[in-house]
Design a protein around this motif. Structure first.
Motif, PDB file in Angstrom:
ATOM      1  N   THR B  31      39.678  47.706  40.235  1.00  0.00           N
ATOM      2  CA  THR B  31      38.728  46.949  40.949  1.00  0.00           C
ATOM      3  C   THR B  31      39.689  45.751  41.246  1.00  0.00           C
ATOM      4  O   THR B  31      40.799  45.077  39.904  1.00  0.00           O
ATOM      5  N   ALA B  32      39.696  44.974  42.009  1.00  0.00           N
ATOM      6  CA  ALA B  32      40.239  43.579  41.868  1.00  0.00           C
ATOM      7  C   ALA B  32      39.330  42.617  42.041  1.00  0.00           C
ATOM      8  O   ALA B  32      38.416  42.351  42.868  1.00  0.00           O
ATOM      9  N   THR B  33      39.891  41.485  41.243  1.00  0.00           N
ATOM     10  CA  THR B  33      38.781  40.313  41.181  1.00  0.00           C
ATOM     11  C   THR B  33      40.005  38.811  41.472  1.00  0.00           C
ATOM     12  O   THR B  33      40.968  38.787  40.873  1.00  0.00           O
ATOM     13  N   ALA B  34      39.022  38.346  42.327  1.00  0.00           N
ATOM     14  CA  ALA B  34      39.728  36.600  42.782  1.00  0.00           C
ATOM     15  C   ALA B  34      39.123  35.044  41.673  1.00  0.00           C
ATOM     16  O   ALA B  34      37.665  35.333  41.484  1.00  0.00           O
ATOM     17  N   ILE B  35      39.639  34.663  41.006  1.00  0.00           N
ATOM     18  CA  ILE B  35      39.392  33.372  40.245  1.00  0.00           C
ATOM     19  C   ILE B  35      39.382  31.983  41.123  1.00  0.00           C
ATOM     20  O   ILE B  35      40.645  32.206  42.042  1.00  0.00           O
ATOM     21  N   ILE B  36      38.619  31.388  41.720  1.00  0.00           N
ATOM     22  CA  ILE B  36      38.972  30.617  42.980  1.00  0.00           C
ATOM     23  C   ILE B  36      38.152  29.819  42.581  1.00  0.00           C
ATOM     24  O   ILE B  36      37.088  29.578  41.203  1.00  0.00           O
ATOM     25  N   GLY B  37      38.363  28.372  42.562  1.00  0.00           N
ATOM     26  CA  GLY B  37      38.103  26.681  42.444  1.00  0.00           C
ATOM     27  C   GLY B  37      39.391  25.603  42.627  1.00  0.00           C
ATOM     28  O   GLY B  37      40.124  26.089  42.742  1.00  0.00           O
ATOM     29  N   GLY B  42      40.819  25.034  35.216  1.00  0.00           N
ATOM     30  CA  GLY B  42      41.133  25.455  35.004  1.00  0.00           C
ATOM     31  C   GLY B  42      41.413  27.064  34.783  1.00  0.00           C
ATOM     32  O   GLY B  42      41.100  27.914  33.865  1.00  0.00           O
ATOM     33  N   LYS B  43      42.056  27.312  35.998  1.00  0.00           N
ATOM     34  CA  LYS B  43      42.044  28.599  36.677  1.00  0.00           C
ATOM     35  C   LYS B  43      43.571  29.465  35.742  1.00  0.00           C
ATOM     36  O   LYS B  43      43.767  30.789  35.086  1.00  0.00           O
ATOM     37  N   SER B  44      44.497  28.242  35.815  1.00  0.00           N
ATOM     38  CA  SER B  44      45.519  28.714  34.907  1.00  0.00           C
ATOM     39  C   SER B  44      45.501  29.169  34.017  1.00  0.00           C
ATOM     40  O   SER B  44      45.495  29.967  33.349  1.00  0.00           O
ATOM     41  N   THR B  45      44.861  27.960  33.554  1.00  0.00           N
ATOM     42  CA  THR B  45      44.423  27.780  32.310  1.00  0.00           C
ATOM     43  C   THR B  45      43.756  29.124  31.139  1.00  0.00           C
ATOM     44  O   THR B  45      44.245  29.476  30.242  1.00  0.00           O
ATOM     45  N   TRP B 197      44.834  50.391  39.671  1.00  0.00           N
ATOM     46  CA  TRP B 197      45.865  49.169  38.794  1.00  0.00           C
ATOM     47  C   TRP B 197      43.577  48.444  38.834  1.00  0.00           C
ATOM     48  O   TRP B 197      43.608  48.203  39.528  1.00  0.00           O
ATOM     49  N   SER B 198      44.103  47.582  38.090  1.00  0.00           N
ATOM     50  CA  SER B 198      43.091  45.909  37.796  1.00  0.00           C
ATOM     51  C   SER B 198      44.202  44.975  38.349  1.00  0.00           C
ATOM     52  O   SER B 198      44.690  44.681  38.012  1.00  0.00           O
ATOM     53  N   ILE B 199      43.192  44.599  39.076  1.00  0.00           N
ATOM     54  CA  ILE B 199      44.258  43.469  39.377  1.00  0.00           C
ATOM     55  C   ILE B 199      43.128  41.387  39.508  1.00  0.00           C
ATOM     56  O   ILE B 199      41.641  41.977  39.952  1.00  0.00           O
ATOM     57  N   LEU B 200      43.833  40.728  38.842  1.00  0.00           N
ATOM     58  CA  LEU B 200      42.964  39.781  38.298  1.00  0.00           C
ATOM     59  C   LEU B 200      43.857  38.512  39.062  1.00  0.00           C
ATOM     60  O   LEU B 200      45.299  38.956  38.955  1.00  0.00           O
ATOM     61  N   GLN B 201      43.282  37.847  40.155  1.00  0.00           N
ATOM     62  CA  GLN B 201      44.672  37.175  40.837  1.00  0.00           C
ATOM     63  C   GLN B 201      43.251  35.688  41.047  1.00  0.00           C
ATOM     64  O   GLN B 201      42.587  35.320  41.603  1.00  0.00           O
ATOM     65  N   ILE B 202      44.127  34.557  40.947  1.00  0.00           N
ATOM     66  CA  ILE B 202      44.036  33.121  41.738  1.00  0.00           C
ATOM     67  C   ILE B 202      44.474  32.783  43.151  1.00  0.00           C
ATOM     68  O   ILE B 202      45.099  33.550  43.239  1.00  0.00           O
ATOM     69  N   SER B 203      43.153  32.453  43.448  1.00  0.00           N
ATOM     70  CA  SER B 203      43.690  32.245  45.097  1.00  0.00           C
ATOM     71  C   SER B 203      42.558  31.105  45.455  1.00  0.00           C
ATOM     72  O   SER B 203      42.260  30.268  44.778  1.00  0.00           O
TER      73      SER B 203
END
Lengths: 297, 253
Positions: B31-37, B42-45, B197-203
């Motif tokens: 699955t693909a997950t996005a972190i937004i904010g 604190g996304k990169s942290t 693959w599982s994908i975790l991305q900040i966007s």
């Protein structure tokens, strides 16, 4: 008549070149000269190898400051009446680690902190030297070294250190490359950055300490900085760069020693002048594009 | 199905304040997950704490069933299944290193080994990885001579050089042109669908997130919401994460 004179002059100069060569060959028959030759090769290899990583990790001035501060270690040895080598090695390692510890915690800029450390150490050392009545050696020898005074113990220690450095850096080459390139990428691969950095500083401190006898506290860092800076102009590949820096370290040292013997000049500065000449030649050739340069200097 | 990544009540302090507070979520395989904010949320942290680059003060992280040690330790075989592409890749441009050498380093922590062990296998992998990102022509170039977009591609090849289970990207497409970005997302989709693959991305690109991601995590120091893009990107949730000004701006065009 004129032709005869020319022929005679040529003959004399050929004879004098022959005599000079014979003198040099004769000189290298002496055990102290052979030790100096071997020592220059080993010191050159060590400086070139460690230097190739050190200059990319911004540790050039660190090596310089450590070299200068080693004067304090030597003085301590003299004060305590212990062989300087025995004091210098542990002193350099502890001092190197101490500087690393402070650098990681200070708000000051790196060069300001290193400057404070080394100038204080040199001042302390020079003051302490004035209290040592029995000290027979000259300050010049401490400052500029004397490769001809290298003893067998020093040489054996250097060879041992060269083996340790080659094995350590060889077996962890890819770790060292990643660490030199980017710390976060290295950490993300699970590399213990702090441990690796500490080990590297320990080895670098030992190399600086053992090279001091040959080139003295003032010029020791040139063994670290020059061959690597020259190799950086010559190679785009990391592995090629390390090998070239190591080889150039030895080549410079041997050529410098030969120059010193031929012209009867002090050995340490002669090696430094050779290193500088090769460095400048490389810059000139790369700016004329006779050799490919990755990024200039 | 077992989670690839499980984060429980993760808290990370930066000095005196909590940069990330009690965040919990998990990632399913493929699955693909996005972190937004917003900036400073604190996304990169958060991703650095997941990788053990920054240390956490509380909470648990487990990757592929293995707990991340408090000092950031994970077994090598787990590490080799994770790839990370940092937000800013600042490096000494004078470093003598070719693209092929950089991509080769992505193979993973070798421990103590002779440098030439596995060289042929790695070389093949480097060629394939560079081909996947359309970067074969860059192979022998010095990394200092690459443009921003080329550097991003080469770093992606560094991530692709061996099969992974988890790919963590911190604003990866920044610096790519329109075409490069399109190819980048196509490649991520392929990695997810074909190779699992599982994908975790900040966007920051909410349109991309709504099109390509299965799950969205909305963060502002603590977790604002998580769920499918439709749920997490609702005006109410965006307002909670970014503040009212952002929502007005985002929906006005």
């Amino acid at each position: 008549m004129g032709q005869n004179l020319l022929a005679t002059t040529t003959l004399i100069s050929i004879m004098s070149i022959d005599t000079e060569t014979a003198r040099l060959i004769g000189l290298f028959q002496f055990p102290f000269m052979q030790r100096a030759l071997l020592s220059s090769v080993v010191t050159g290899l060590l400086g070139g190898l460690l230097g190739s990583f050190a200059i990319l990790r911004q540790l050039s001035f660190f090596s310089d400051a450590l070299g200068h501060s080693a004067l304090l270690g030597i003085t301590l040895g003299l004060l305590l009446n212990i062989s300087p080598v025995l004091v210098l090695l542990p002193f350099a390692v502890l001092f190197g680690l101490g500087m690393l510890y402070l650098l990681e915690r200070t708000q000051l800029s790196t060069d300001a902190l290193l400057n404070i450390i080394y100038s204080s150490s040199v001042a302390l050392a020079v003051i302490a030297l004035t209290f040592i009545k029995s000290y027979k050696g000259s300050l010049t020898q401490l400052l500029f070294g004397d490769i001809l005074a290298v003893r067998e113990t020093d040489l054996l220690l250097s060879i041992l250190l060269l083996l340790v450095c080659a094995v350590f850096l060889g077996l962890t080459l890819r770790t060292q490359m990643l660490l030199t390139l980017h710390e976060s990428l290295a950490k993300a691969q699970g590399i213990a950055v702090q441990t690796q950095r500490t080990w590297f500083v320990v080895l670098l401190s030992l190399v600086v300490a053992l090279s001091i006898k040959a080139v003295g506290v003032l010029l020791v860092s040139t063994f670290i900085v020059f061959p690597a800076s020259t190799a950086r102009l010559l190679s785009q590949r990391f592995t090629g760069y390390i090998l070239m820096s190591t080889g150039l370290g030895a080549l410079n040292a041997v050529t410098g020693l030969g120059l010193s013997a031929a012209l009867n000049l002090p050995s340490g500065p002669s090696i430094v002048i050779t290193q500088m000449a090769l460095f400048l030649l490389t810059i000139a050739l790369s700016s004329l594009r006779l050799i490919s340069s990755p990024e200039g200097i | 199905m077992e989670s690839v990544l499980k984060v429980e009540r993760l808290t990370v302090y930066r000095g005196n304040y909590a940069a990330v507070r009690e965040v919990s979520f998990c990632l399913k395989p493929g699955t693909a997950t996005a972190i937004i904010g917003p900036n400073g949320a604190g996304k990169s942290t958060l991703v650095q704490a997941i990788l053990g680059i920054s240390l956490r003060q509380a909470g648990k992280v487990s990757i592929l069933g293995q707990s991340l040690g408090t000092s950031g330790h994970l077994p090598t075989r787990v590490r080799q299944n994770i790839a990370y592409l940092p937000q800013s890749f600042l490096f000494d441009r004078g470093i003598p290193m070719t693209v092929a050498e950089l991509v080769d380093l992505g193979w993973g922590k070798p421990g103590l080994s002779l440098p030439w062990v596995g060289l042929r296998e790695r070389h093949q992998a480097v060629i394939q990885a560079l081909a996947q990102v359309n970067g074969s022509h860059l192979m022998h170039q010095s990394i200092g001579s690459l443009s921003g977009g080329e550097t991003k591609r080469v770093l992606l090849a560094y991530c692709l050089v061996r099969p992974r289970k988890l790919l963590i990207l911190d604003e990866a497409p920044a610096g790519l042109d329109f075409q490069g970005e399109l190819e980048f997302y196509q490649l991520l989709n392929q990695l997810k669908l074909e190779y699992g693959w599982s994908i975790l991305q900040i966007s920051h690109d909410l349109d991309m997130v709504s099109r390509h991601c299965d799950q969205v995590i909305c963060l502002n120091r603590s977790l604002i919401c998580q769920g499918s893009p439709e749920v997490a990107l609702s005006p109410e949730n965006l307002m909670a994460a970014y503040g009212p000004e952002f929502t007005r701006y985002h929906h006005s065009h």
